[in-house]
Motif scaffolding. Sequence first.
Motif, PDB file in Angstrom:
ATOM      1  N   ASN A 248       0.816  -1.222   0.000  1.00 54.46           N
ATOM      2  CA  ASN A 248       0.000   0.000   0.000  1.00 54.46           C
ATOM      3  C   ASN A 248       0.851   1.275   0.000  1.00 54.46           C
ATOM      4  O   ASN A 248       0.345   2.352   0.320  1.00 54.46           O
ATOM      5  N   HIS A 249       2.097   1.142  -0.374  1.00 62.89           N
ATOM      6  CA  HIS A 249       3.036   2.267  -0.371  1.00 62.89           C
ATOM      7  C   HIS A 249       2.515   3.446  -1.198  1.00 62.89           C
ATOM      8  O   HIS A 249       2.616   4.601  -0.779  1.00 62.89           O
ATOM      9  N   PHE A 250       1.969   3.179  -2.374  1.00 66.86           N
ATOM     10  CA  PHE A 250       1.479   4.246  -3.249  1.00 66.86           C
ATOM     11  C   PHE A 250       0.002   4.569  -3.018  1.00 66.86           C
ATOM     12  O   PHE A 250      -0.451   5.667  -3.354  1.00 66.86           O
ATOM     13  N   GLY A 251      -0.746   3.616  -2.488  1.00 67.80           N
ATOM     14  CA  GLY A 251      -2.180   3.802  -2.300  1.00 67.80           C
ATOM     15  C   GLY A 251      -2.830   2.477  -1.957  1.00 67.80           C
ATOM     16  O   GLY A 251      -2.144   1.484  -1.676  1.00 67.80           O
ATOM     17  N   ASP A 252      -4.137   2.437  -1.992  1.00 68.76           N
ATOM     18  CA  ASP A 252      -4.888   1.240  -1.628  1.00 68.76           C
ATOM     19  C   ASP A 252      -4.702   0.153  -2.685  1.00 68.76           C
ATOM     20  O   ASP A 252      -5.312   0.179  -3.760  1.00 68.76           O
ATOM     21  N   HIS A 253      -3.865  -0.824  -2.360  1.00 65.35           N
ATOM     22  CA  HIS A 253      -3.497  -1.856  -3.320  1.00 65.35           C
ATOM     23  C   HIS A 253      -4.703  -2.707  -3.724  1.00 65.35           C
ATOM     24  O   HIS A 253      -4.779  -3.196  -4.864  1.00 65.35           O
ATOM     25  N   ALA A 254      -5.639  -2.877  -2.810  1.00 69.18           N
ATOM     26  CA  ALA A 254      -6.821  -3.701  -3.100  1.00 69.18           C
ATOM     27  C   ALA A 254      -7.626  -3.148  -4.268  1.00 69.18           C
ATOM     28  O   ALA A 254      -8.225  -3.903  -5.038  1.00 69.18           O
ATOM     29  N   LYS A 255      -7.634  -1.830  -4.417  1.00 65.85           N
ATOM     30  CA  LYS A 255      -8.388  -1.220  -5.527  1.00 65.85           C
ATOM     31  C   LYS A 255      -7.785  -1.589  -6.875  1.00 65.85           C
ATOM     32  O   LYS A 255      -8.504  -1.775  -7.861  1.00 65.85           O
ATOM     33  N   LEU A 256      -6.456  -1.688  -6.923  1.00 63.25           N
ATOM     34  CA  LEU A 256      -5.814  -2.112  -8.166  1.00 63.25           C
ATOM     35  C   LEU A 256      -6.160  -3.564  -8.458  1.00 63.25           C
ATOM     36  O   LEU A 256      -6.489  -3.918  -9.605  1.00 63.25           O
ATOM     37  N   LEU A 257      -6.112  -4.415  -7.437  1.00 61.85           N
ATOM     38  CA  LEU A 257      -6.408  -5.832  -7.628  1.00 61.85           C
ATOM     39  C   LEU A 257      -7.848  -6.045  -8.084  1.00 61.85           C
ATOM     40  O   LEU A 257      -8.134  -6.958  -8.876  1.00 61.85           O
ATOM     41  N   LYS A 258      -8.766  -5.216  -7.605  1.00 63.31           N
ATOM     42  CA  LYS A 258     -10.183  -5.362  -7.930  1.00 63.31           C
ATOM     43  C   LYS A 258     -10.573  -4.644  -9.224  1.00 63.31           C
ATOM     44  O   LYS A 258     -11.737  -4.703  -9.640  1.00 63.31           O
ATOM     45  N   SER A 259      -9.626  -3.968  -9.849  1.00 67.63           N
ATOM     46  CA  SER A 259      -9.951  -3.145 -11.024  1.00 67.63           C
ATOM     47  C   SER A 259     -10.299  -3.975 -12.248  1.00 67.63           C
ATOM     48  O   SER A 259     -10.932  -3.481 -13.190  1.00 67.63           O
ATOM     49  N   GLY A 260      -9.867  -5.238 -12.271  1.00 66.38           N
ATOM     50  CA  GLY A 260     -10.137  -6.092 -13.422  1.00 66.38           C
ATOM     51  C   GLY A 260      -9.072  -6.052 -14.493  1.00 66.38           C
ATOM     52  O   GLY A 260      -9.139  -6.805 -15.468  1.00 66.38           O
ATOM     53  N   TYR A 261      -8.069  -5.181 -14.336  1.00 66.14           N
ATOM     54  CA  TYR A 261      -7.002  -5.083 -15.330  1.00 66.14           C
ATOM     55  C   TYR A 261      -5.918  -6.140 -15.063  1.00 66.14           C
ATOM     56  O   TYR A 261      -5.694  -6.544 -13.914  1.00 66.14           O
ATOM     57  N   GLU A 262      -5.269  -6.568 -16.125  1.00 66.68           N
ATOM     58  CA  GLU A 262      -4.125  -7.466 -15.979  1.00 66.68           C
ATOM     59  C   GLU A 262      -2.995  -6.722 -15.275  1.00 66.68           C
ATOM     60  O   GLU A 262      -2.741  -5.543 -15.565  1.00 66.68           O
ATOM     61  N   ILE A 263      -2.303  -7.412 -14.358  1.00 62.25           N
ATOM     62  CA  ILE A 263      -1.233  -6.781 -13.589  1.00 62.25           C
ATOM     63  C   ILE A 263       0.042  -7.612 -13.702  1.00 62.25           C
ATOM     64  O   ILE A 263      -0.004  -8.852 -13.654  1.00 62.25           O
TER      65      ILE A 263
END
Length: 519
Positions: A248-263
């Motif tokens: 979570n250094h840059f922000g709420d990591h869970a939101k990126l994971l839930k975004s649906g985009y490939e990571i």
Amino acid sequence: MKTFLQRGFILFLLIAGLSFSGSAINFKPADSVQIKGFHLDMRIQVMKLPALKRFALNLGKNGINTIIMEWEGSYPFAKEPLIANRYAYSREEVRDFVRYCNSLHIQVIPLQQSFGHVEYILRNYKYAALREDQKDFSQVCPSEPELNKKLFTSLYTDLVSTHNSPYIHIGGDETYLLGHCEKCKKRAAEIGLSRLYFDHIKMLCDIVAGLGKRPIVWADIALKYPNYISLLPKETVFVDWNYGWDVNHFGDHAKLLKSGYEIWGSPAIRSYPDNYFLTDWQKHFNNIRDFIPLSRKLGYKGIVMTSWSTSGVYSSLFESEDELIDLYAIRHVYPLNGFNILVNYYLSTLNGDRKLTNDQFITNYCSSRYGLNPQQAMQFKNALFATPYNVVHGKVISPKEITVNQLLDSATNALNMLKSLKPIREEQEFRHYVLMAGIRVYYLTCMTIETEVNSPGFSADQVPVYLTKLDKLLADEQKLSAAFIALNKDFLYKSALDEENLLRSQKIHVLYNRLAKIK
């Protein structure tokens, strides 16, 4: 009949790539990590083409299927010739490198910074209208969509003509000036920083998608301002770069994971606080050890190792208030060919040796690579990991209070330890470690002198003593510079090596010349 059927079933399992042991069937899971990559930073320290190919060959032999090339000024844009620098490859050399990598089953993804980190473009007043700031050239203004669209459509189209990867990396990281200019301040007040950021990124992604490619974006700003992340095309890929910090250094990591985009995940083998005089080896070993398994656990589809030659922050040299002469990268690090041990640790960890500790890998590497025994391997590790602290204004930045002299003592011990080890193989590779340690001792010796002449008790009658110390240091510098050229001459251009030597020692020369005037 039963035996025949059993044999047939076992044969089916073998053909399917599954393992069979006794009465239990062990299904070997497919590797979820499809993109196994390495990022090459050509912002400074532009590699000679033969060295670039040798590096790619080693990667290909060890399972890497993707290279992300941050060409920056080393790419020769046909319609934008001002962007290229003096180390730019020819267009045929770029195509030759891409073909060579393809023959190794490696795709080459071009990385074209398109928001922040575009000093090398905006330094030219031809592009002045795109600048977010007329003195800090690091960022394009997202409130100039038509100008940006025209430029980056041209750049991406050119890159597509020389690269056959289905991806284009558009950058998008570290946009420190977001909402800075008057136009952007007004827009940010109306729509917010997230919308300001993602409107620009969406425009860029749409250009890439229109060219039949998938856009890749660094994830730090999306993590910081995630509200409008859904504006981007669904084929967009985010790269979650993590160099040893909390997710979570840059922000709420869970939101990126839930975004649906490939990571994809991305650790580093050269990053802050590394510079000419310091490599935080332990940080990078730990980053590889920890973040690659975490990336797999999170279901990331790719892992790409970054290796930064510089921080991407530049110092501007102006001829007058408005006329730029040149830009100088503020932080340089030792060339990439001095980091084979970290490259190999990454490759080993990526390819399945996930249970190896740092110590186990270093012991194995030192044995197979240098012919060192386990005790010598631990001496080597201790020398690399010793007191990786910076000095700022005469103060050591460390968890516990230590002096510059104590830091110098530790670095000197580390250098002597490395010198005492006698590899029976790969001696030239080993000399990189000795040289890096020698450069660190040289620098810290200068820092002790600088600290003392900045003390309240320093007086003019002490100057001859310190000039004598600096004379010895400058003699050592010549030896270090010669060794630096000898070890890196096949990797970088001679003029680049000369510039690295000059910039690395400039501070010491300035101090010497100032004190010499007092003598």
